[in-house]
Write an enzyme that holds these catalytic residues in place. Structure first.
Site, PDB file in Angstrom:
ATOM      1  N   GLU A 241      91.693  68.285  25.157  1.00 47.14           N
ATOM      2  CA  GLU A 241      90.571  68.946  25.816  1.00 47.14           C
ATOM      3  C   GLU A 241      89.394  69.128  24.873  1.00 47.14           C
ATOM      4  OE1 GLU A 241      91.273  72.175  28.722  1.00 47.14           O
ATOM      5  OE2 GLU A 241      90.011  73.402  27.409  1.00 47.14           O
ATOM      6  N   ARG A 267      53.143  65.739  32.421  1.00 45.40           N
ATOM      7  CA  ARG A 267      52.483  67.039  32.505  1.00 45.40           C
ATOM      8  C   ARG A 267      51.231  67.037  31.627  1.00 45.40           C
ATOM      9  NH1 ARG A 267      51.043  71.713  35.046  1.00 45.40           N
ATOM     10  NH2 ARG A 267      51.218  73.554  33.701  1.00 45.40           N
ATOM     11  N   GLN A 278      52.117  67.976  18.925  1.00 42.09           N
ATOM     12  CA  GLN A 278      53.241  67.988  17.992  1.00 42.09           C
ATOM     13  C   GLN A 278      54.251  69.085  18.309  1.00 42.09           C
ATOM     14  OE1 GLN A 278      51.930  68.138  13.930  1.00 42.09           O
ATOM     15  NE2 GLN A 278      51.725  65.907  13.792  1.00 42.09           N
TER      16      GLN A 278
END
Length: 382
Positions: A241, A267, A278
């Site tokens: 797991e 956007r 940046q």
């Protein structure tokens, strides 16, 4: 190490991503009928039995291929909870049966568990035995050719819909590691009762509940791995797991990172796409670095597991890296979207689904304890 996948595995992963996008994404909640419908589809696709030997209905994949498969599943299936349920079923239940089950047990359970006909759940955690797992209070007392179980398990993944439970109970109090025994118990067994599903912050598509045992009589041939082998069964399940399940989060992170890059390019603020600033581009680079670093650690653990090595250190480090990266990438993805980030969408969903990853399969603090102990540091186990 060479992490390049074979053309066959690469094609398989591409097919799984497409299949998951088309057929496995469901509502951000648990709905039993729809869950079963998708579960059977996942079984037919080979996801639910991926690492189980072919003679028992599985695909016989090794851990490296399994991580790639889980990443493909996490990338394609926006319902990370459903993907988590499938991985818990496979790695915490089917692999212990494969490794510790008798031939009769394997042939009785595994084909139907691999096909999606049945759902499995691993019941071990208790209210007072989470990280301190050997402090469990559930008891199994031998009575002729049966055991009688009493106790309550909590936070059991898949419990509300499970057909069979892998249950850990104390058979020899005071014997520590060798005092715990694992049982395979059908959901219809008298004395077994499942509580209502929990409401959770994330992984809402994965049903989780308590499991109660009240004078539950279990035939002795339902013992998995022999009396006193329960801790070994649990350790084996966690090995799989902690290494393979977290591939789901690699896929989910990559999916959200890709959508974030697209968003940053579309956007526009102050006359330019925000990706040109940046502050935005550097944050996205940091997201990529976290993802790729976590992926390297997880694949290293998978290589060790595939080779039969002791992957306690590598699996522990990978689990920490992947879960912490998932949380931070979720936060970054929300921050870069601004107000849109806190509305319903893939960014906020990733964060909600990532928070539990620092807790299940052993908390990250416990993973650090395990790694420290492997290095000869920290408190010794009693």
């Amino acid at each position: 190490m060479n992490f390049e996948l074979s053309p066959e595995i690469t094609a398989m992963c591409e097919a799984v991503t497409g299949f998951a996008q088309r057929d496995l994404t469901g509502p951000d909640s648990f709905e039993p009928i729809d869950f079963r419908r998708r579960w059977e589809l996942a079984g037919k696709q080979g996801i639910l039995g991926a690492t189980v030997p072919t003679q028992y209905g599985g695909s016989g994949l090794d851990a490296v291929a399994a991580v790639a498969l889980m990443e493909a599943l996490g990338s394609g299936c926006a319902d990370t909870g459903f993907a988590f349920s499938a991985a818990a079923h496979l790695f915490a239940c089917l692999m212990p049966i494969t490794e510790f089950g008798t031939e009769e047990q394997c042939r009785h359970w595994l084909p139907r568990l691999c096909s999606g006909e049945l759902v499995a759940a691993h019941a071990i955690t208790e209210a007072e035995a989470g990280s301190d797992i050997f402090n469990m209070s559930a008891r199994a007392v031998r009575d002729g050719d049966h055991y009688v179980l009493n106790g309550t398990k909590v936070f059991t993944t898949n419990a509300p819909i499970a057909d069979v439970f892998l249950v850990q109970a104390v058979t020899s109090p005071g014997s520590g590691f060798f005092g715990v025994t694992a049982f395979l118990i059908g959901a219809a067994t008298p004395g077994l009762r499942v509580g209502p599903p929990y409401a959770k912050i994330g992984l809402r598509g994965s049903p989780t509940a308590e499991v109660h045992f009240a004078d539950c009589r279990v035939p002795a041939d339902c013992v998995l791995g022999g009396e006193g082998a329960g801790a070994s069964v649990f350790t084996g399940s966690m090995k799989w797991e902690r290494t393979c399940l977290f591939g789901i989060y690699l896929g989910a992170m990559r999916r959200v990172l890709d959508s974030t890059i697209v968003y940053a390019g579309e956007r526009v603020q102050f006359g330019s796409p925000i990706g040109e600033f940046q502050a935005v581009s550097h944050r996205i680079v940091d997201m990529l670095a976290r993802l790729e670093s976590a992926a390297l650690l997880l694949n290293k653990a998978a290589v060790e597991l595939s080779r039969g090595g002791n992957c306690e250190v590598s699996a522990g480090l990978a689990k920490i890296a992947v879960s912490e990266a998932a949380v931070q990438i979720g936060l970054d993805a929300i921050q870069l979207r601004g107000a849109l980030g806190v509305t319903a969408g893939d960014a906020e969903t990733l964060l909600r689904d990532a928070v539990p990853s620092r807790i299940f399969s052993g908390t990250n603090e416990i993973q650090k304890n395990n790694v420290a102990r492997a290095l000869g540091l920290g408190r010794k186990r009693r």
